[in-house]
Scaffold this active site. Structure first.
Site, PDB file in Angstrom:
ATOM      1  N   ASN A  36       4.824   1.643   0.340  1.00 15.51           N
ATOM      2  CA  ASN A  36       5.638   2.742  -0.191  1.00 15.51           C
ATOM      3  C   ASN A  36       6.935   2.758   0.623  1.00 15.51           C
ATOM      4  O   ASN A  36       6.927   3.073   1.814  1.00 15.51           O
ATOM      5  CB  ASN A  36       4.880   4.076  -0.070  1.00 15.51           C
ATOM      6  CG  ASN A  36       5.698   5.267  -0.575  1.00 15.51           C
ATOM      7  OD1 ASN A  36       6.910   5.341  -0.394  1.00 15.51           O
ATOM      8  ND2 ASN A  36       5.018   6.212  -1.206  1.00 15.51           N
TER       9      ASN A  36
ATOM     10  N   THR B  70       7.674   6.276   2.444  1.00 15.07           N
ATOM     11  CA  THR B  70       6.862   6.670   3.599  1.00 15.07           C
ATOM     12  C   THR B  70       7.060   5.667   4.737  1.00 15.07           C
ATOM     13  O   THR B  70       7.089   6.047   5.905  1.00 15.07           O
ATOM     14  CB  THR B  70       5.365   6.787   3.226  1.00 15.07           C
ATOM     15  OG1 THR B  70       4.911   5.543   2.712  1.00 15.07           O
ATOM     16  CG2 THR B  70       5.136   7.876   2.213  1.00 15.07           C
TER      17      THR B  70
ATOM     18  N   GLY C 287       3.937   1.753  11.036  1.00 17.62           N
ATOM     19  CA  GLY C 287       4.153   3.072  11.633  1.00 17.62           C
ATOM     20  C   GLY C 287       4.788   3.052  13.008  1.00 17.62           C
ATOM     21  O   GLY C 287       5.734   3.779  13.285  1.00 17.62           O
ATOM     22  N   GLU C 288       4.256   2.218  13.890  1.00 18.57           N
ATOM     23  CA  GLU C 288       4.716   2.263  15.273  1.00 18.57           C
ATOM     24  C   GLU C 288       5.747   1.185  15.591  1.00 18.57           C
ATOM     25  O   GLU C 288       6.294   1.149  16.695  1.00 18.57           O
ATOM     26  CB  GLU C 288       3.508   2.135  16.214  1.00 18.57           C
ATOM     27  CG  GLU C 288       2.633   3.380  16.158  1.00 18.57           C
ATOM     28  CD  GLU C 288       1.215   3.166  16.662  1.00 18.57           C
ATOM     29  OE1 GLU C 288       0.549   2.255  16.149  1.00 18.57           O
ATOM     30  OE2 GLU C 288       0.781   3.905  17.558  1.00 18.57           O
TER      31      GLU C 288
ATOM     32  N   ILE D 193       5.344  -3.937   1.884  1.00 24.31           N
ATOM     33  CA  ILE D 193       5.597  -2.512   2.108  1.00 24.31           C
ATOM     34  C   ILE D 193       4.942  -1.761   0.952  1.00 24.31           C
ATOM     35  O   ILE D 193       5.224  -2.034  -0.217  1.00 24.31           O
ATOM     36  CB  ILE D 193       7.122  -2.230   2.166  1.00 24.31           C
ATOM     37  CG1 ILE D 193       7.768  -2.966   3.350  1.00 24.31           C
ATOM     38  CG2 ILE D 193       7.394  -0.725   2.238  1.00 24.31           C
ATOM     39  CD1 ILE D 193       7.272  -2.568   4.729  1.00 24.31           C
TER      40      ILE D 193
ATOM     41  N   GLY E 259      -3.853   2.250   9.464  1.00 22.80           N
ATOM     42  CA  GLY E 259      -4.424   3.129   8.444  1.00 22.80           C
ATOM     43  C   GLY E 259      -4.170   2.698   7.014  1.00 22.80           C
ATOM     44  O   GLY E 259      -5.110   2.521   6.230  1.00 22.80           O
TER      45      GLY E 259
ATOM     46  N   LYS F  57       1.137  -5.411   6.782  1.00 19.97           N
ATOM     47  CA  LYS F  57       0.865  -5.214   8.218  1.00 19.97           C
ATOM     48  C   LYS F  57       1.306  -3.798   8.591  1.00 19.97           C
ATOM     49  O   LYS F  57       1.943  -3.102   7.805  1.00 19.97           O
ATOM     50  CB  LYS F  57       1.664  -6.240   9.044  1.00 19.97           C
ATOM     51  CG  LYS F  57       1.192  -7.674   8.851  1.00 19.97           C
ATOM     52  CD  LYS F  57       1.924  -8.658   9.766  1.00 19.97           C
ATOM     53  CE  LYS F  57       3.355  -8.872   9.319  1.00 19.97           C
ATOM     54  NZ  LYS F  57       3.983 -10.050   9.991  1.00 19.97           N
ATOM     55  N   GLY F  58       0.978  -3.417   9.808  1.00 19.19           N
ATOM     56  CA  GLY F  58       1.312  -2.068  10.257  1.00 19.19           C
ATOM     57  C   GLY F  58       2.816  -1.875  10.378  1.00 19.19           C
ATOM     58  O   GLY F  58       3.533  -2.752  10.848  1.00 19.19           O
TER      59      GLY F  58
ATOM     60  N   GLN G 192       8.482   6.607   8.411  1.00 18.28           N
ATOM     61  CA  GLN G 192       7.832   6.219   9.659  1.00 18.28           C
ATOM     62  C   GLN G 192       8.840   5.573  10.598  1.00 18.28           C
ATOM     63  O   GLN G 192       8.823   5.811  11.809  1.00 18.28           O
ATOM     64  CB  GLN G 192       6.684   5.242   9.379  1.00 18.28           C
ATOM     65  CG  GLN G 192       5.488   5.891   8.718  1.00 18.28           C
ATOM     66  CD  GLN G 192       4.860   6.929   9.614  1.00 18.28           C
ATOM     67  OE1 GLN G 192       4.398   6.620  10.698  1.00 18.28           O
ATOM     68  NE2 GLN G 192       4.881   8.173   9.188  1.00 18.28           N
TER      69      GLN G 192
HETATM   70 MO1  MOS Z   1      -1.441   5.975  17.341  1.00 18.50          MO
HETATM   71  S1  MOS Z   1      -0.892   6.197  19.332  1.00 18.50           S
HETATM   72  O1  MOS Z   1      -2.584   4.742  17.518  1.00 18.50           O
HETATM   73  O2  MOS Z   1      -2.059   7.378  16.762  1.00 18.50           O
END
Ligand code: MOS
Length: 742
Positions: free
Chosen positions: A624, A627, A697-698, A622, A517, A694-695, A631
Site C-alpha cells: 500500500n 501506508t 516500517g523501520e 509495496i 507484520g 520485505k519490511g 511509515q
Molecule cells: Mo518494532 S521495535 O519491532 O515494534
C-alpha cells in the site's frame, strides 16, 4: 488448513494479474476515520458503562534496594478504595519481546519508578489520592546508573536478537596493514518510544476465565505473559487489542498494567481499568539503551575497505539478556574481508532496555553512517562514491547471495532527484545570511524477517469475504493491507472485504514487530485465499490457474458466475499459515534505501533547521503506497529527532529518568519538519514471502539521523560524535573561521 513454507523462490502469482488493481495502491486506512472521530475503542475504553474499579500505580522513589514493608492501611481506609495489590507478583517493568514471562519485583527495587503496588478505587481520582497514602519502607543500596562506568564489565549475551559477536578473518592484522585508517567512538543516548496511547488494560473475570483488553503488539506471546504473570493457565485468558495507538517496540511485551489490572480485578471483585500515566510509561515499561560505539575502518588508498570493526556497548538491568543490536547493519552493509562486529552488555540499575523502533539500526547506523562520511572525507571521496566502491557482491560475512538489493540504485536515484551534485565540497561555503547550508547523505538498511502467521478467510454466502486473525494494527495499516490482499486474491471490491483483528480467539499471528507484520500476516491471508480459490475451481471443474476472479465473479472459459451462485447458500472458509523456510537461510534478506538531507545551521546560535529530506527505498513489493509512505515519514521524523533532540536523561546520582514526559523529552513537532519526500523503487523479492515483499516500517529510520548530522558537518564543519547534536555541541564544534565569518 493450508500451510506455505517459504522453501523456494516465489514465481508469478495471482497478485501480479491485478484483476482488482488494488495491491500497492494508496488506499486510505479504513480505521483512520474511526480513530480520529473517537469511535475506535482503545484498550482503556472497553466496558463503557459497566461498574468498574480504577487503578493507580504506586512507584518506587529510590533507584535500588529492598522493599522492607509496604503500608497500605491508610490507603485501604481512604474513601472509595476497593483493594490494594502488592507483593511479589507485581511486574517491575514490561516483558521482553518473545520472552515467556515478565519479570516480577520479588521484594526488590530494580530501578527508579518501578511499580510497587496498585490501588483500586471507585474513581480514578480516589485511586490516585489513595496511592499517595501508601508508604513504602526501603533498605537502600548503591546503584549503577552510568553505562560509561560499567563499560569495562560488559559481557557477550546469549539472549540478544542477534549473536553478540560476528567475526571473519583477522581484523586487527588487516587494520594494522591498511593504507588508510580511521578510529572514532560515538555515543548515543537512551530513547523512549512514547507512543501516543499509553499502556492501558481493562481486565474482567468470569469465574476463572479472564478477559483482558490491553495495548499490545504480539498477542500470541502477550497472552502467555499475562497468564504466567497472573498465575492461571493460558487457556483461561483471552487477550484483545483491536485498536492500538502506536507501539514502536514498547508494546512487544506486556506492560506492568496487564497483570496489575487482572490481579486488581480479582481482589476488587469487579472489572478494573488501569492506564499508566505518561510518567509511569516513561519509567516503568521499557526504553532503548544508551550506547557506546567504536568504529575502525581500514582501506586502500583508493577507498576499498579491507578491515572493518564495529564494537558496541549497551546497558540493561539485571536478568535481561537483550542488548541494543547496534552492529546489525554493519554485518552486511559494506565490503571488507577482515571484520568484526561485537556487542557487550553492561548491567545498570536503570529501567530495563528493550526494542525501540528499528532496534539496532536506529542508533547503530547513526554511528556507522557518520563514520562512513568521515572516512570518505579523509579519503577525498564523495560519500556516495565511497559507499559504491564498497558495495559487496555477496554477503561479506558468509558469502550468501542477497535475495534482492537495490542499494546502489537508491543512491543513484536519490542523488539525481536531490541535486546531490550541487553539494558544497567544503564546510562553510554556502551561506544564506547567518545560515550555513549543507548536504548530507546516508545509507538505509533493515534486516528482513518473515514470521509464522495464520489467518482464516471466509467467503460468505452472499459473496463477501471476512478475514480473521490475531494480528494487530498498531497504526501501520494492517486492516487495510489485509483487505487489499484478500480483495485482490478473491476478486472482490474492498468494500466487500471485512477484516477482524486483535483477539487471541482468532487464528494465531505474527503480530506487529520488526517490520514483519504486513508480509507475514499478509502472506497467511494469501495462503488462505489460495485454498479458497482451489475449492472454487474444483466446484467449477477447472484448474485454479484457469480461474479468474473479478468483481465477485468467477470467470472460467466463457462462463462468468457470481460467487453467491457457486456457494449456493453456504459460506466457505479456509485457514492459511505462512512459515519461514529455506529461503531465510539460503539468501540474506534486507530492505535498502538512501537518505539525502539539506540543513541550514545558524552560525550564531548553532540551531539546525532541516530544509529538505529525501528517502529512496526499495523493499520488495509495496503493498500500500500510502501506508508504506506514512511509515517512511515516521522513520524520517524519528531520524530527525534522534539527530537533533531526542535524549532520555538519567540522573547518575539516583537513577531517576529525569525527563519522563513529553514536555521534557523532546521529539520533533510539525514546525521542525520540512516537506518530506519518499520515493519507492519498484522491486520484487522472490525469496522473502509469497507477496514478494520485505519490511518497510523501520527502514526509513535506519541511517536518516546520520544524513542530518553529515549535512550539519557539511554546512558548518562541526563534527559531533555524541548524539543528539544539540545546538550547544554544534556551536562548540564549529571551527572559529566559519563561525566568525557570519
Ligand atoms: Mo518494532 S521495535 O519491532 O515494534
Amino acid at each position: 488448513m493450508n500451510t506455505h513454507v517459504m522453501d523456494k523462490a516465489i514465481g508469478e502469482t495471482r497478485l501480479d494479474r491485478e484483476t482488482q488493481g488494488v495491491i500497492g495502491k494508496p488506499v486510505d486506512r479504513f480505521e483512520g476515520p474511526l480513530k480520529v472521530s473517537g469511535t475506535a475503542p482503545y484498550a482503556y475504553e472497553h466496558l463503557k458503562g459497566e461498574a468498574v474499579g480504577y487503578g493507580f500505580v504506586v512507584t518506587a522513589g529510590i533507584g535500588k534496594g529492598k522493599i522492607v514493608a509496604v503500608d497500605t492501611l491508610a490507603a485501604l481506609s481512604a474513601p472509595g478504595v476497593l483493594a490494594v495489590v502488592e507483593g511479589d507478583r507485581v511486574l517491575r517493568a514490561s516483558a521482553q519481546p518473545m520472552s515467556p514471562a515478565a519479570q516480577t519485583i520479588d521484594g526488590e527495587v530494580f530501578h527508579y519508578g518501578q511499580p510497587v503496588a496498585m490501588v483500586v478505587a471507585e474513581s480514578f481520582e480516589a485511586a490516585r489520592h489513595a496511592a499517595k497514602l501508601v508508604t513504602v519502607e526501603y533498605d537502600k543500596a548503591e546503584g549503577r546508573y552510568d553505562l560509561a562506568q560499567e563499560q569495562d564489565k560488559g559481557v557477550p549475551s546469549q539472549r540478544g536478537v542477534m549473536p553478540s559477536d560476528t567475526k571473519r578473518g583477522d581484523f586487527e592484522r588487516a587494520y594494522e596493514k591498511a593504507e588508510v585508517t580511521f578510529d572514532q567512538t560515538y555515543t548515543t543516548p537512551s530513547q523512549h518510544s512514547a507512543a501516543m496511547e499509553p499502556q492501558a488494560t481493562v481486565a474482567k473475570w468470569d469465574g476463572d476465565q479472564l478477559t483482558v483488553w490491553s495495548s499490545c503488539q504480539l498477542l500470541e506471546t502477550n497472552v502467555k505473559q499475562v497468564a504466567k504473570g497472573v498465575g492461571v493457565p493460558v487457556e483461561n485468558v483471552r487477550l484483545l487489542s483491536p485498536y492500538i495507538g502506536g507501539g514502536f517496540g514498547n508494546k512487544l511485551g506486556i506492560g506492568p498494567d496487564a497483570v496489575l489490572a487482572a490481579l486488581g480485578a480479582k481482589a476488587a471483585g469487579r472489572p478494573v481499568k488501569l492506564a499508566l500515566t505518561r510518567q509511569t510509561v516513561f519509567q516503568a515499561t521499557s526504553r532503548r539503551s544508551e550506547t557506546i560505539q567504536r568504529i575502525r575502518i581500514g582501506t586502500t588508498k583508493d577507498g576499498h575497505i579491507t578491515a572493518f570493526a564495529h564494537e558496541t556497548w549497551a546497558a540493561n538491568s539485571p536478568g535481561n539478556g537483550f542488548f541494543e543490536p547496534a552492529g546489525v547493519s554493519s554485518v552486511f552493509l559494506y565490503a571488507g574481508k577482515d571484520r568484526k562486529i561485537t556487542h557487550r552488555l553492561c548491567e545498570t540499575d536503570v529501567l530495563m532496555t528493550s526494542a525501540v523502533r528499528a532496534p539496532g539500526e536506529a542508533v547503530g547506523m547513526l554511528a556507522l553512517e557518520n563514520a562512513m562520511d568521515e572516512m570518505a572525507e579523509q579519503l577525498g571521496l564523495d560519500p556516495v562514491e565511497f559507499r559504491k566502491r564498497n558495495e559487496p557482491e555477496v554477503m561479506p560475512q558468509d558469502d550468501l547471495p542477497f535475495s534482492s538489493r537495490k542499494l546502489v540504485e537508491c543512491y543513484d536515484a536519490g542523488a539525481k532527484q536531490f541535486g546531490w551534485a550541487r553539494r558544497p565540497t567544503k564546510p562553510g561555503t554556502i551561506r544564506d545570511g547567518e545560515w550555513l547550508i549543507g548536504y548530507g547523505m546516508a545509507s538505509a538498511s533493515r534486516a528482513n524477517s518473515l514470521m509464522k502467521s495464520s489467518a482464516e478467510v471466509e467467503l460468505t454466502a452472499d459473496g463477501r469475504a471476512i478475514v480473521r486473525t490475531a494480528m494487530t494494527d498498531i497504526g501501520t495499516g494492517t486492516y487495510t493491507i489485509l483487505q487489499q490482499i484478500a480483495g485482490e486474491m478473491l476478486g472482490l471490491p474492498l468494500d466487500r472485504v471485512e477484516v477482524v483483528l486483535g483477539d487471541t480467539a482468532l487464528p494465531p499471528s505474527s503480530g506487529s514487530g520488526g517490520s514483519w507484520g504486513a508480509n507475514s500476516a499478509g502472506s497467511s491471508v494469501y495462503v488462505a485465499c489460495e485454498e479458497l480459490i482451489g475449492t472454487l475451481a474444483k466446484r467449477l471443474g477447472v484448474d485454479a490457474d484457469g480461474l479468474t476472479l473479478k468483481d465477485g465473479h468467477a470467470i472460467a472459459g466463457n462462463r462468468q458466475i457470481p460467487f453467491a451462485e457457486i456457494l449456493a447458500g453456504e459460506s466457505l472458509s479456509a485457514t492459511g499459515t505462512i512459515e519461514p523456510g529455506k529461503t531465510s537461510k539460503s539468501h540474506h534478506q534486507a530492505s535498502y534505501g538512501a537518505h539525502f538531507c539539506e540543513v541550514a545551521v545558524n552560525a550564531v546560535t548553532g540551531e539546525t533547521r532541516v530544509r529538505r529530506l529525501l528517502t529512496v527505498a526499495a523493499a520488495g513489493r509495496i503493498l500500500n503506497e500510502k501506508t508504506a509512505r506514512s511509515q517512511c515519514f515516521g522513520g524520517q521524523i524519528w531520524g530527525i529527532g534522534s539527530a537533533l533532540t531526542e535524549e532520555l536523561v538519567t540522573d547518575k546520582r539516583t537513577g531517576l529518568l529525569v525527563n519522563h514526559d513529553l514536555a521534557e523529552y523532546h521529539v520533533p513537532v510539525n514546525a521542525d519538519i520540512p516537506q518530506l519526500e519518499v520515493v519507492f523503487l519498484h522491486e520484487r523479492d522472490p525469496h522473502a514471502s509469497p507477496l514478494a515483499g520485505k519490511g518497510i516500517g523501520e527502514l526509513a529510520l535506519a541511517g536518516v539521523g546520520a544524513a542530518v548530522t553529515n549535512a550539519i558537518y557539511n554546512a558548518c564543519g562541526a563534527r559531533v560524535r555524541d548524539y543528539p547534536m544539540t545546538l550547544d555541541k554544534v556551536i562548540a564544534g564549529m571551527p572559529d573561521e566559519i563561525a566568525d565569518a557570519a
